[in-house]
Design a protein around this motif. Structure first.
Motif, PDB file in Angstrom:
ATOM      1  N   ASN A   1      -6.719  -0.428  -6.844  1.00  0.00           N
ATOM      2  CA  ASN A   1      -6.173  -1.439  -5.710  1.00  0.00           C
ATOM      3  C   ASN A   1      -5.692  -0.524  -4.509  1.00  0.00           C
ATOM      4  O   ASN A   1      -6.102  -0.974  -3.367  1.00  0.00           O
ATOM      5  CB  ASN A   1      -4.771  -2.122  -6.053  1.00  0.00           C
ATOM      6  CG  ASN A   1      -5.005  -3.543  -6.268  1.00  0.00           C
ATOM      7  OD1 ASN A   1      -6.271  -4.085  -6.103  1.00  0.00           O
ATOM      8  ND2 ASN A   1      -3.923  -4.380  -6.306  1.00  0.00           N
ATOM      9  N   LEU A   2      -5.441   0.808  -4.568  1.00  0.00           N
ATOM     10  CA  LEU A   2      -5.051   1.652  -3.548  1.00  0.00           C
ATOM     11  C   LEU A   2      -6.216   1.645  -2.620  1.00  0.00           C
ATOM     12  O   LEU A   2      -6.179   1.950  -1.588  1.00  0.00           O
ATOM     13  CB  LEU A   2      -4.294   2.714  -3.977  1.00  0.00           C
ATOM     14  CG  LEU A   2      -3.795   3.826  -2.876  1.00  0.00           C
ATOM     15  CD1 LEU A   2      -3.123   3.193  -1.697  1.00  0.00           C
ATOM     16  CD2 LEU A   2      -3.285   5.091  -3.436  1.00  0.00           C
TER      17      LEU A   2
ATOM     18  N   VAL B   1      -3.765   0.616 -10.550  1.00  0.00           N
ATOM     19  CA  VAL B   1      -3.163   0.794  -9.059  1.00  0.00           C
ATOM     20  C   VAL B   1      -4.071   1.795  -8.356  1.00  0.00           C
ATOM     21  O   VAL B   1      -4.027   1.626  -6.997  1.00  0.00           O
ATOM     22  CB  VAL B   1      -1.614   1.238  -9.348  1.00  0.00           C
ATOM     23  CG1 VAL B   1      -1.123   1.991  -8.039  1.00  0.00           C
ATOM     24  CG2 VAL B   1      -0.792   0.341 -10.103  1.00  0.00           C
TER      25      VAL B   1
ATOM     26  N   MET C   1       2.307   1.879  -3.486  1.00  0.00           N
ATOM     27  CA  MET C   1       1.213   2.388  -4.560  1.00  0.00           C
ATOM     28  C   MET C   1       0.992   3.916  -4.065  1.00  0.00           C
ATOM     29  O   MET C   1       1.048   4.717  -5.098  1.00  0.00           O
ATOM     30  CB  MET C   1      -0.167   1.740  -4.144  1.00  0.00           C
ATOM     31  CG  MET C   1      -0.259   0.338  -4.784  1.00  0.00           C
ATOM     32  SD  MET C   1      -1.770  -0.617  -4.805  1.00  0.00           S
ATOM     33  CE  MET C   1      -2.149  -0.716  -3.257  1.00  0.00           C
ATOM     34  N   VAL C   2       1.111   4.358  -2.873  1.00  0.00           N
ATOM     35  CA  VAL C   2       0.913   5.907  -2.566  1.00  0.00           C
ATOM     36  C   VAL C   2       2.144   6.576  -3.027  1.00  0.00           C
ATOM     37  O   VAL C   2       1.957   7.673  -3.668  1.00  0.00           O
ATOM     38  CB  VAL C   2       0.682   5.908  -1.028  1.00  0.00           C
ATOM     39  CG1 VAL C   2       1.040   7.302  -0.470  1.00  0.00           C
ATOM     40  CG2 VAL C   2      -0.811   5.333  -0.334  1.00  0.00           C
TER      41      VAL C   2
ATOM     42  N   GLN D   1       1.813   6.556  -7.116  1.00  0.00           N
ATOM     43  CA  GLN D   1       0.659   7.489  -7.501  1.00  0.00           C
ATOM     44  C   GLN D   1       0.672   9.021  -7.185  1.00  0.00           C
ATOM     45  O   GLN D   1       0.691   9.624  -7.951  1.00  0.00           O
ATOM     46  CB  GLN D   1      -0.596   7.012  -6.791  1.00  0.00           C
ATOM     47  CG  GLN D   1      -1.084   5.611  -7.438  1.00  0.00           C
ATOM     48  CD  GLN D   1      -1.427   5.915  -8.947  1.00  0.00           C
ATOM     49  OE1 GLN D   1      -0.619   5.687  -9.894  1.00  0.00           O
ATOM     50  NE2 GLN D   1      -2.757   6.012  -9.145  1.00  0.00           N
TER      51      GLN D   1
ATOM     52  N   VAL E   1       0.902  -1.197  -0.034  1.00  0.00           N
ATOM     53  CA  VAL E   1       0.029  -0.078   0.066  1.00  0.00           C
ATOM     54  C   VAL E   1       0.987   1.191   0.085  1.00  0.00           C
ATOM     55  O   VAL E   1       0.549   2.289  -0.666  1.00  0.00           O
ATOM     56  CB  VAL E   1      -0.933  -0.049   1.047  1.00  0.00           C
ATOM     57  CG1 VAL E   1      -1.647   1.215   1.155  1.00  0.00           C
ATOM     58  CG2 VAL E   1      -2.036  -1.270   0.907  1.00  0.00           C
TER      59      VAL E   1
END
Length: 158
Positions: free
Chosen positions: A141-142, A138, A21-22, A25, A18
């Motif tokens: 998913n996030l 993504v 991904m943060v 993004q 997680v």
């Protein structure tokens, strides 16, 4: 001791996934947007390749540790003659976690493969399109990952 170790592995794995991904993004993607297409697409391909390899390991560890912990609780309850009743947040976490794994599989083995083909062929518009698809999935998913964390924490506090 083993339960605490499994929980630590689980939480660290989720943090890598997680948190990565943060980072990708909201920090990496905007920073590389200033680069020309060939440099941007190559850089994102290289970074995402490393990240997806780490997520593959993290996802396997999260799934394995989560199943082991749920099984351990279930076995312990069954051995003591108590009816097994998993908390709702565990069930939600498990179901949504499997959904996240499926989405990650699509990102890693279909979309990233498309990106790799575009980089190999120096087809920068196709690479940009592949990155846009990756970014969209993504984000999905996030969002699911954040929902899982919120539900799990709220359930643990009640």
């Amino acid at each position: 001791m083993i339960y605490a170790t499994l929980k630590t592995i689980h939480l660290l794995s989720v943090s890598v996934w997680v948190g990565g991904m943060v980072f990708a993004q909201f920090f990496l993607r905007p920073a590389v947007a200033k680069l020309e297409a060939p440099e941007r697409v190559r850089l994102m391909h290289d970074v995402l390749g490393r990240f997806f390899n780490a997520v593959l390991v993290a996802a396997v560890l999260a799934l394995g540790s989560g199943l082991w912990m749920m099984g351990r609780v279930g076995r312990g309850a069954a051995q003591s003659g108590v009816k097994v009743s998993m908390p709702l947040e565990w069930i939600v976490m498990a179901v949504l976690g499997v959904v996240m794994l499926g989405i990650f599989g699509h990102i890693r083995f279909a979309l990233y493969k498309r990106l790799t083909g575009a980089v190999t062929a120096a087809a920068w518009p196709a690479g940009g399109a592949a990155l846009a698809s990756i970014r969209t999935w993504v984000m999905v998913n996030l969002a699911i990952g954040v929902v899982i964390v919120a539900i799990t924490l709220m359930g643990a506090s009640s």
